[in-house]
Design a protein around this motif. Structure first.
Motif, PDB file in Angstrom:
ATOM      1  N   LEU A 133     -77.999   7.637 -67.549  1.00  0.00           N
ATOM      2  CA  LEU A 133     -77.430   8.855 -68.136  1.00  0.00           C
ATOM      3  C   LEU A 133     -75.902   8.934 -67.989  1.00  0.00           C
ATOM      4  O   LEU A 133     -75.180   9.189 -68.945  1.00  0.00           O
ATOM      5  CB  LEU A 133     -78.083  10.094 -67.496  1.00  0.00           C
ATOM      6  CG  LEU A 133     -77.564  11.448 -67.978  1.00  0.00           C
ATOM      7  CD1 LEU A 133     -77.935  11.681 -69.443  1.00  0.00           C
ATOM      8  CD2 LEU A 133     -78.092  12.597 -67.122  1.00  0.00           C
TER       9      LEU A 133
ATOM     10  N   ILE B 175     -74.804  19.299 -56.958  1.00  0.00           N
ATOM     11  CA  ILE B 175     -74.476  20.458 -57.817  1.00  0.00           C
ATOM     12  C   ILE B 175     -75.273  21.667 -57.326  1.00  0.00           C
ATOM     13  O   ILE B 175     -76.478  21.557 -57.037  1.00  0.00           O
ATOM     14  CB  ILE B 175     -74.797  20.165 -59.296  1.00  0.00           C
ATOM     15  CG1 ILE B 175     -74.043  18.902 -59.754  1.00  0.00           C
ATOM     16  CG2 ILE B 175     -74.454  21.359 -60.181  1.00  0.00           C
ATOM     17  CD1 ILE B 175     -74.361  18.451 -61.163  1.00  0.00           C
ATOM     18  N   ASP B 176     -74.601  22.828 -57.230  1.00  0.00           N
ATOM     19  CA  ASP B 176     -75.266  24.043 -56.752  1.00  0.00           C
ATOM     20  C   ASP B 176     -76.115  24.669 -57.856  1.00  0.00           C
ATOM     21  O   ASP B 176     -75.684  24.731 -59.015  1.00  0.00           O
ATOM     22  CB  ASP B 176     -74.213  25.064 -56.284  1.00  0.00           C
ATOM     23  CG  ASP B 176     -73.390  24.516 -55.117  1.00  0.00           C
ATOM     24  OD1 ASP B 176     -73.949  23.747 -54.306  1.00  0.00           O
ATOM     25  OD2 ASP B 176     -72.187  24.826 -55.031  1.00  0.00           O
ATOM     26  N   TYR B 177     -77.274  25.145 -57.447  1.00  0.00           N
ATOM     27  CA  TYR B 177     -78.197  25.868 -58.353  1.00  0.00           C
ATOM     28  C   TYR B 177     -78.366  25.146 -59.694  1.00  0.00           C
ATOM     29  O   TYR B 177     -78.307  25.776 -60.756  1.00  0.00           O
ATOM     30  CB  TYR B 177     -77.686  27.307 -58.592  1.00  0.00           C
ATOM     31  CG  TYR B 177     -77.524  28.102 -57.309  1.00  0.00           C
ATOM     32  CD1 TYR B 177     -78.622  28.355 -56.476  1.00  0.00           C
ATOM     33  CD2 TYR B 177     -76.282  28.594 -56.925  1.00  0.00           C
ATOM     34  CE1 TYR B 177     -78.463  29.075 -55.294  1.00  0.00           C
ATOM     35  CE2 TYR B 177     -76.126  29.312 -55.753  1.00  0.00           C
ATOM     36  CZ  TYR B 177     -77.218  29.544 -54.937  1.00  0.00           C
ATOM     37  OH  TYR B 177     -77.069  30.248 -53.773  1.00  0.00           O
TER      38      TYR B 177
ATOM     39  N   LYS C  16     -80.973  23.815 -60.893  1.00  0.00           N
ATOM     40  CA  LYS C  16     -82.234  24.200 -61.559  1.00  0.00           C
ATOM     41  C   LYS C  16     -81.983  25.392 -62.491  1.00  0.00           C
ATOM     42  O   LYS C  16     -82.472  25.432 -63.615  1.00  0.00           O
ATOM     43  CB  LYS C  16     -83.297  24.533 -60.511  1.00  0.00           C
ATOM     44  CG  LYS C  16     -84.663  24.799 -61.090  1.00  0.00           C
ATOM     45  CD  LYS C  16     -85.701  24.984 -60.008  1.00  0.00           C
ATOM     46  CE  LYS C  16     -87.086  25.277 -60.565  1.00  0.00           C
ATOM     47  NZ  LYS C  16     -87.127  26.256 -61.639  1.00  0.00           N
ATOM     48  N   GLN C  17     -81.132  26.322 -61.997  1.00  0.00           N
ATOM     49  CA  GLN C  17     -80.806  27.517 -62.801  1.00  0.00           C
ATOM     50  C   GLN C  17     -80.071  27.126 -64.082  1.00  0.00           C
ATOM     51  O   GLN C  17     -80.269  27.725 -65.125  1.00  0.00           O
ATOM     52  CB  GLN C  17     -79.884  28.440 -61.997  1.00  0.00           C
ATOM     53  CG  GLN C  17     -80.631  29.535 -61.267  1.00  0.00           C
ATOM     54  CD  GLN C  17     -79.676  30.419 -60.477  1.00  0.00           C
ATOM     55  OE1 GLN C  17     -78.541  30.649 -60.886  1.00  0.00           O
ATOM     56  NE2 GLN C  17     -80.145  30.887 -59.331  1.00  0.00           N
TER      57      GLN C  17
ATOM     58  N   LEU D  60     -74.196  16.860 -65.912  1.00  0.00           N
ATOM     59  CA  LEU D  60     -74.213  15.651 -65.066  1.00  0.00           C
ATOM     60  C   LEU D  60     -73.215  14.614 -65.589  1.00  0.00           C
ATOM     61  O   LEU D  60     -72.482  13.986 -64.817  1.00  0.00           O
ATOM     62  CB  LEU D  60     -75.621  15.035 -65.043  1.00  0.00           C
ATOM     63  CG  LEU D  60     -76.698  15.824 -64.291  1.00  0.00           C
ATOM     64  CD1 LEU D  60     -78.082  15.258 -64.578  1.00  0.00           C
ATOM     65  CD2 LEU D  60     -76.429  15.792 -62.786  1.00  0.00           C
TER      66      LEU D  60
ATOM     67  N   GLU E 263     -79.324  15.439 -59.100  1.00  0.00           N
ATOM     68  CA  GLU E 263     -78.004  16.064 -59.242  1.00  0.00           C
ATOM     69  C   GLU E 263     -77.187  15.781 -57.989  1.00  0.00           C
ATOM     70  O   GLU E 263     -76.332  16.547 -57.568  1.00  0.00           O
ATOM     71  CB  GLU E 263     -78.146  17.548 -59.565  1.00  0.00           C
ATOM     72  CG  GLU E 263     -78.460  18.553 -58.516  1.00  0.00           C
ATOM     73  CD  GLU E 263     -79.701  18.413 -57.641  1.00  0.00           C
ATOM     74  OE1 GLU E 263     -80.347  17.350 -57.639  1.00  0.00           O
ATOM     75  OE2 GLU E 263     -79.978  19.368 -56.925  1.00  0.00           O
TER      76      GLU E 263
HETATM   77  N1  LIG Z   1     -81.077  18.099 -66.786  1.00  0.00           N
HETATM   78  C1  LIG Z   1     -81.468  17.350 -65.771  1.00  0.00           C
HETATM   79  N2  LIG Z   1     -82.028  17.912 -64.683  1.00  0.00           N
HETATM   80  C2  LIG Z   1     -82.396  17.133 -63.651  1.00  0.00           C
HETATM   81  C3  LIG Z   1     -82.227  15.732 -63.691  1.00  0.00           C
HETATM   82  N3  LIG Z   1     -82.684  15.220 -62.515  1.00  0.00           N
HETATM   83  C4  LIG Z   1     -83.121  16.262 -61.782  1.00  0.00           C
HETATM   84  N4  LIG Z   1     -82.929  17.420 -62.457  1.00  0.00           N
HETATM   85  C5  LIG Z   1     -83.244  18.796 -62.046  1.00  0.00           C
HETATM   86  O1  LIG Z   1     -82.391  19.170 -60.988  1.00  0.00           O
HETATM   87  C6  LIG Z   1     -82.984  20.314 -60.375  1.00  0.00           C
HETATM   88  C7  LIG Z   1     -82.667  20.298 -58.892  1.00  0.00           C
HETATM   89  O2  LIG Z   1     -83.114  21.495 -58.388  1.00  0.00           O
HETATM   90  P1  LIG Z   1     -83.156  21.860 -56.853  1.00  0.00           P
HETATM   91  O3  LIG Z   1     -83.468  20.626 -56.053  1.00  0.00           O
HETATM   92  O4  LIG Z   1     -84.079  23.040 -56.716  1.00  0.00           O
HETATM   93  O5  LIG Z   1     -81.706  22.218 -56.485  1.00  0.00           O
HETATM   94  P2  LIG Z   1     -80.677  23.281 -57.073  1.00  0.00           P
HETATM   95  O6  LIG Z   1     -81.299  24.153 -58.116  1.00  0.00           O
HETATM   96  O7  LIG Z   1     -79.484  22.509 -57.524  1.00  0.00           O
HETATM   97  O8  LIG Z   1     -80.333  24.155 -55.844  1.00  0.00           O
HETATM   98  P3  LIG Z   1     -79.406  23.819 -54.603  1.00  0.00           P
HETATM   99  O9  LIG Z   1     -79.223  22.321 -54.558  1.00  0.00           O
HETATM  100  O10 LIG Z   1     -80.151  24.329 -53.426  1.00  0.00           O
HETATM  101  O11 LIG Z   1     -78.114  24.516 -54.825  1.00  0.00           O
HETATM  102  C8  LIG Z   1     -84.481  20.236 -60.663  1.00  0.00           C
HETATM  103  O12 LIG Z   1     -84.828  21.326 -61.475  1.00  0.00           O
HETATM  104  C9  LIG Z   1     -84.625  18.926 -61.452  1.00  0.00           C
HETATM  105  O13 LIG Z   1     -85.606  19.029 -62.470  1.00  0.00           O
HETATM  106  C10 LIG Z   1     -81.665  15.159 -64.872  1.00  0.00           C
HETATM  107  O14 LIG Z   1     -81.487  13.936 -65.004  1.00  0.00           O
HETATM  108  N5  LIG Z   1     -81.293  15.992 -65.863  1.00  0.00           N
END
Ligand SMILES: Nc1nc2c(ncn2[C@@H]2O[C@H](COP(=O)(O)OP(=O)(O)OP(=O)(O)O)[C@@H](O)[C@H]2O)c(=O)[nH]1
Length: 421
Positions: free
Chosen positions: A259, A292-294, A296-297, A311, A333
């Motif tokens: 990516l 990266i913070d939050y 998922k949001q 990313l 992330e």
């Molecule tokens: N768009 C995208 N999302 C990804 C990728 N790899 C992982 N993710 C998402 O990254 C998110 C990571 O979420 P969490 O581990 O809950 O962490 P966060 O929401 O960043 O929260 P904190 O780290 O605690 O601040 C998950 O929802 C994964 O699905 C990717 O290649 N692309």
């Protein structure tokens, strides 16, 4: 700056060439319809290579080739017909190659040839042959292909030069040489440099066809039997170098994240160990883990594609800010950086500057601004293994998250240490 000139009067052919050039040549390409237009362009720009049609309405007898030669522009010729007289005439004039305009593949061949010539510029080739005449002949042909040519008069000298200069990408070696023959040379250098780093073409005299197979068995990529025609020499060299380039691309792709094009976790581990070993005595190796913070949001609010774009953008910001550092995307992330700095506090300062920059940077996806911040965990690497340092930096990253995110934390709590392995 490299630049290409293409002179072609057929609308249809020029259209095909424009399409292929956009696909294969990542530099400025100028197109001319006639000798007159080509002459005007040559006055304005310096061209690295040219691809020219042999017959043009205002230059029916190859005058455009003469103009290119007079202007010292390495040239490939496009022609709809060729006979022995024309072939010799072009070789004598110093044309690199000629391509028959008989099907779409020939245009692709011509454009790929230009791409290879552009890559050749400045690449080093070593010619090992005890005959000065033979060396000179090959040197001349290789320089026509824009290579930088080095020479060795025997196998031992060639081995020494190859061992001390990793930027030599191709070895052309004769079989019969004093001190060390071509087989011994190929065998010895293959122990040190694999097929992804160095290409070898063995050369043997006529009547010794069996040597060719032996050359290949000793690690050569290809062979040539003397005397050879310039076209055969060009084709074999270009093909061998194309293979080397392809192996390099495959190897690079295996080390990178699909990516972001940053290095992947496996490659980071491999290289980080070396980076620690090679750290200068006055410097300290520091590992930083960034998340990266939050995130998922971000995905939930703007969609997965927007998350991907964040990313990619963050990766280019990292590369831009830390051009000298080893950087990898080690998880979804999560990113890792190896910094060789004067001390830990310098690393903290640099990473905090980056954190601040990211939190103020405008990330936009589909015209929507996206707020992005990062948390960073840092750990100095002195003594513990990389695996342990990764765990320590992870603990610090966890602290940065726990303290409210968008901050840098340093691993300090020795009681949380995992014993070095
Ligand atoms: N768009 C995208 N999302 C990804 C990728 N790899 C992982 N993710 C998402 O990254 C998110 C990571 O979420 P969490 O581990 O809950 O962490 P966060 O929401 O960043 O929260 P904190 O780290 O605690 O601040 C998950 O929802 C994964 O699905 C990717 O290649 N692309």
């Amino acid at each position: 700056m490299q630049r290409v000139l293409i002179v072609e009067d057929s609308k249809m052919v020029q259209q095909v060439l424009r399409h292929l050039a956009a696909q294969w040549l990542d530099i400025d390409v100028d197109f001319a319809w006639s000798l007159r237009e080509a002459a005007t362009l040559i006055k304005k720009h310096r061209y690295t290579v040219a691809l020219v049609d042999l017959t043009l309405p205002d230059a029916p007898n190859g005058e455009v080739v003469k103009l290119m030669m007079k202007s010292a522009i390495p040239t490939v010729v496009l022609t709809s017909a060729i006979d022995e007289y024309k072939r010799l005439q072009m070789i004598e004039m110093g044309v690199i190659d000629y391509v028959l305009k008989d099907n779409r593949d020939s245009y692709l061949y011509a454009i790929k040839l230009l791409a290879q010539l552009l890559r050749n510029q400045g690449s080093k080739v070593l010619v090992a042959d005890d005959s000065k005449t033979s060396r000179n002949l090959m040197k001349q042909m290789l320089e026509q292909l824009l290579y930088q040519v080095e020479e060795a008069a025997d196998g031992e000298q060639a081995l020494q030069m190859l061992s001390s200069d990793n930027s030599i990408k191709l070895l052309l070696t004769d079989y019969a040489m004093p001190k060390m023959d071509g087989f011994e040379l190929a065998k010895a250098i293959r122990h040190r440099r694999g097929r992804d780093e160095l290409a070898i073409i063995g050369i043997s005299g006529s009547g010794s066809q069996s040597l060719s197979a032996k050359f290949i068995k000793y690690g050569a990529n290809d062979f040539l039997i003397k005397p050879f025609m310039p076209e055969e020499f060009h084709c074999r060299v270009m093909q061998t170098m194309e293979q080397l380039n392809m192996i390099g691309q495959i190897k690079d792709a295996a080390n990178r994240d699909y990516l972001t094009s940053l290095y992947n976790r496996r490659y980071f581990y491999q290289q980080a160990q070396q980076s620690i070993q090679h750290c200068k005595p006055e410097q300290t190796s520091v590992l930083a883990m960034l998340d990266i913070d939050y995130f998922k949001q971000i995905n939930d609010t703007y969609g997965h594609q927007a998350g991907d774009e964040v990313l990619v953008l963050l990766s280019s910001l990292l590369q831009h800010h830390f051009p000298e550092c080893l950087i990898a995307r080690i998880g979804g992330e999560e990113f890792a950086l190896m910094l060789n700095v004067s001390d830990l506090s310098q690393a903290v300062e640099l990473m905090d500057e980056f954190r601040f920059y990211v939190s103020n940077h405008l990330f936009v996806f589909a015209s929507q601004p996206i707020a992005v911040s990062v948390s960073i965990g840092i750990c100095g690497i002195e003594g513990p293994s990389l695996e342990t340092a990764m765990q320590h930096a992870d603990i610090a990253l966890y602290d940065a998250k726990g303290q409210g995110r968008n901050q840098v934390a340093v691993f300090e709590n020795k009681s949380q240490c995992i014993e070095p392995v």
